[in-house]
Design an enzyme around this catalytic site. Structure first.
Site, PDB file in Angstrom:
ATOM      1  N   ASP A 133     -11.884   0.889 -14.433  1.00 12.85           N
ATOM      2  CA  ASP A 133     -11.990   1.522 -13.148  1.00 12.85           C
ATOM      3  C   ASP A 133     -10.753   1.061 -12.234  1.00 12.85           C
ATOM      4  O   ASP A 133     -10.869   1.384 -11.101  1.00 12.85           O
ATOM      5  CB  ASP A 133     -13.292   0.815 -12.463  1.00 12.85           C
ATOM      6  CG  ASP A 133     -13.130  -0.713 -12.514  1.00 12.85           C
ATOM      7  OD1 ASP A 133     -11.966  -1.235 -12.935  1.00 12.85           O
ATOM      8  OD2 ASP A 133     -13.952  -1.328 -11.997  1.00 12.85           O
ATOM      9  N   LYS A 137      19.023  -1.155  18.212  1.00 11.13           N
ATOM     10  CA  LYS A 137      18.201  -0.459  17.509  1.00 11.13           C
ATOM     11  C   LYS A 137      16.924  -0.195  18.089  1.00 11.13           C
ATOM     12  O   LYS A 137      16.327  -1.221  18.394  1.00 11.13           O
ATOM     13  CB  LYS A 137      18.261  -0.825  16.029  1.00 11.13           C
ATOM     14  CG  LYS A 137      16.943  -0.224  15.015  1.00 11.13           C
ATOM     15  CD  LYS A 137      17.265  -0.606  13.854  1.00 11.13           C
ATOM     16  CE  LYS A 137      15.917  -0.912  13.109  1.00 11.13           C
ATOM     17  NZ  LYS A 137      15.821  -1.646  11.848  1.00 11.13           N
ATOM     18  N   SER A 169      15.313   0.417   2.972  1.00 15.63           N
ATOM     19  CA  SER A 169      14.112   1.030   2.480  1.00 15.63           C
ATOM     20  C   SER A 169      14.505   2.624   2.472  1.00 15.63           C
ATOM     21  O   SER A 169      14.960   3.295   1.639  1.00 15.63           O
ATOM     22  CB  SER A 169      13.044   0.882   3.434  1.00 15.63           C
ATOM     23  OG  SER A 169      11.969   1.645   3.111  1.00 15.63           O
ATOM     24  N   GLY A 174      16.871   3.975   4.130  1.00 10.15           N
ATOM     25  CA  GLY A 174      18.571   4.111   4.411  1.00 10.15           C
ATOM     26  C   GLY A 174      18.486   4.462   5.786  1.00 10.15           C
ATOM     27  O   GLY A 174      19.962   4.428   6.351  1.00 10.15           O
ATOM     28  N   GLY A 175      17.694   4.896   6.707  1.00  8.42           N
ATOM     29  CA  GLY A 175      17.934   5.441   7.826  1.00  8.42           C
ATOM     30  C   GLY A 175      18.532   4.394   9.026  1.00  8.42           C
ATOM     31  O   GLY A 175      19.469   4.644   9.842  1.00  8.42           O
TER      32      GLY A 175
HETATM   33  C1  R5P Z   1      14.080  -3.909  10.064  1.00  7.39           C
HETATM   34  O1  R5P Z   1      14.247  -4.536  11.142  1.00  7.39           O
HETATM   35  C2  R5P Z   1      14.665  -4.264   8.737  1.00  7.39           C
HETATM   36  O2  R5P Z   1      15.702  -5.387   8.777  1.00  7.39           O
HETATM   37  C3  R5P Z   1      15.426  -3.280   7.985  1.00  7.39           C
HETATM   38  O3  R5P Z   1      16.402  -2.820   9.129  1.00  7.39           O
HETATM   39  C4  R5P Z   1      14.587  -2.133   7.895  1.00  7.39           C
HETATM   40  O4  R5P Z   1      13.679  -2.319   7.077  1.00  7.39           O
HETATM   41  C5  R5P Z   1      15.286  -0.856   7.028  1.00  7.39           C
HETATM   42  O5  R5P Z   1      14.671  -0.083   6.802  1.00  7.39           O
HETATM   43  P1  R5P Z   1      15.267   1.717   6.548  1.00  7.39           P
HETATM   44  O6  R5P Z   1      16.044   1.437   5.284  1.00  7.39           O
HETATM   45  O7  R5P Z   1      14.006   2.381   6.433  1.00  7.39           O
HETATM   46  O8  R5P Z   1      15.772   1.881   7.856  1.00  7.39           O
END
Ligand code: R5P
Length: 302
Positions: free
Chosen positions: A35, A190, A222, A224-225
């Site tokens: 399951d 940011k 994550s 990369g943004g």
């Molecule tokens: C957020 O405050 C973290 O320190 C990283 O800057 C963030 O998790 C990066 O995520 P992404 O690559 O999606 O912008």
């Protein structure tokens, strides 16, 4: 003597630490029930010994977390005299506050479940913030994951260190402290839209990066943004080369392409997760982690 229990997310740190410590590895058998539930069994005698469970919580964060809970319970039932955890990547740590009414503090839920099971010490490599330590309290140890990355930038000459947000400025200073020649340490403003996840970044008008080489440092990549936005801004300000240092290389699909398009020259990451992508330089953190945890565990002194 420690029993080392490496779980499925561990990128090989457990085995290396067992070797360095002279501990014995406990096998972990897992399978999926029909399951979809996870079954786990520890294969080895840990009775009367201290156990160190090693896990990294990416990819399949939820699965890795359940596996961790099951392993803790099994180790306690197996008679381990103390359970310690080494988590090279702690998932859910970015939801460390309620940003929008109705949200949980996810990292609180994760850490409380671990603690309630009867874990003694928790070592976490470069947690996103200091909030996990405050939540867990005594027995929580942050293992710096940034300073080992400096070894790859010793020959890059004078560098401007950039944090992509204010929250990461202490991390940027930590990296800067291990580099031979620093022009300055700055941060980018940011803002993340908490509903859409969209990131907007801006840089102070006073920062002039003409003919400078910039090193952007962050804990996680994550999508990369965040880093791509930061790279575009420092290039707009005149930076000649843009390097990136990051501890936890999550790299979801499309992130590497996004980073390349933003003009980044080099990306150096810690090996805190199993998942690896092309075009990134990875650094083993095993020896560094072992040195830090063995100081706290007083290995070799008892
Ligand atoms: C957020 O405050 C973290 O320190 C990283 O800057 C963030 O998790 C990066 O995520 P992404 O690559 O999606 O912008």
């Amino acid at each position: 003597m420690y029993s080392i229990i490496p779980l499925s997310g561990d990128p090989g740190i457990g085995e290396r630490i067992a070797w360095l410590m002279g501990g014995n590895i406990v096998g972990v058998f897992t399978k999926d029930h029909p399951d979809g539930e996870l079954y786990l069994r520890l294969e080895g005698n840990m009775s009367g010994k201290k156990a160190l469970i090693v896990q990294s919580m990416y990819p399949m964060q939820d699965r890795r977390f359940v596996e961790l809970l099951l392993a803790i319970d099994a180790a306690i039932r197996g008679g381990a005299s103390e359970i310690d955890l080494l988590i090279s990547y702690l998932a859910y740590a970015r939801q460390d506050k309620v940003f929008i009414e109705g949200e949980p503090v996810s990292v609180n839920a994760i850490l409380r479940s671990i603690k309630d099971l009867g874990v003694n010490k928790v070592f976490v490599v470069e947690p996103h913030s200091s909030i996990p330590r405050k939540i867990y309290g005594e027995g929580f140890f942050e293992i710096d994951g940034v300073t080992p990355l400096a070894s790859r930038f010793q020959d890059e000459g004078e560098l401007v260190i950039i944090s992509p947000d204010l929250g990461g400025i202490e991390r940027a200073w930590r990296l800067a402290s291990k580099l031979p020649s620093i022009y300055g340490v700055y941060y980018i403003e940011k803002q993340r839209d908490r509903y859409t996840g969209e990131v907007r970044s801006s840089i102070s008008k006073e920062i002039d990066l003409r003919d400078k080489n910039a090193l952007i440092v962050d804990d996680i990549i994550s999508t990369g943004g965040t880093i791509a936005n930061a790279a575009r801004l420092v290039i707009e300000r005149g930076a000649s080369k843009v390097y990136v240092a990051c501890v936890h290389p999550i790299f979801v699909k499309g992130s590497v392409e996004r980073l390349k398009e933003s003009g980044i020259d080099r990306i150096v990451c810690g090996k805190t997760v199993k998942h690896q992508v092309e075009g990134v330089e990875y650094i083993d953190l095993d020896m560094h982690i072992y040195t830090k945890i063995s100081e706290i565990l007083s290995i070799g002194k008892s």
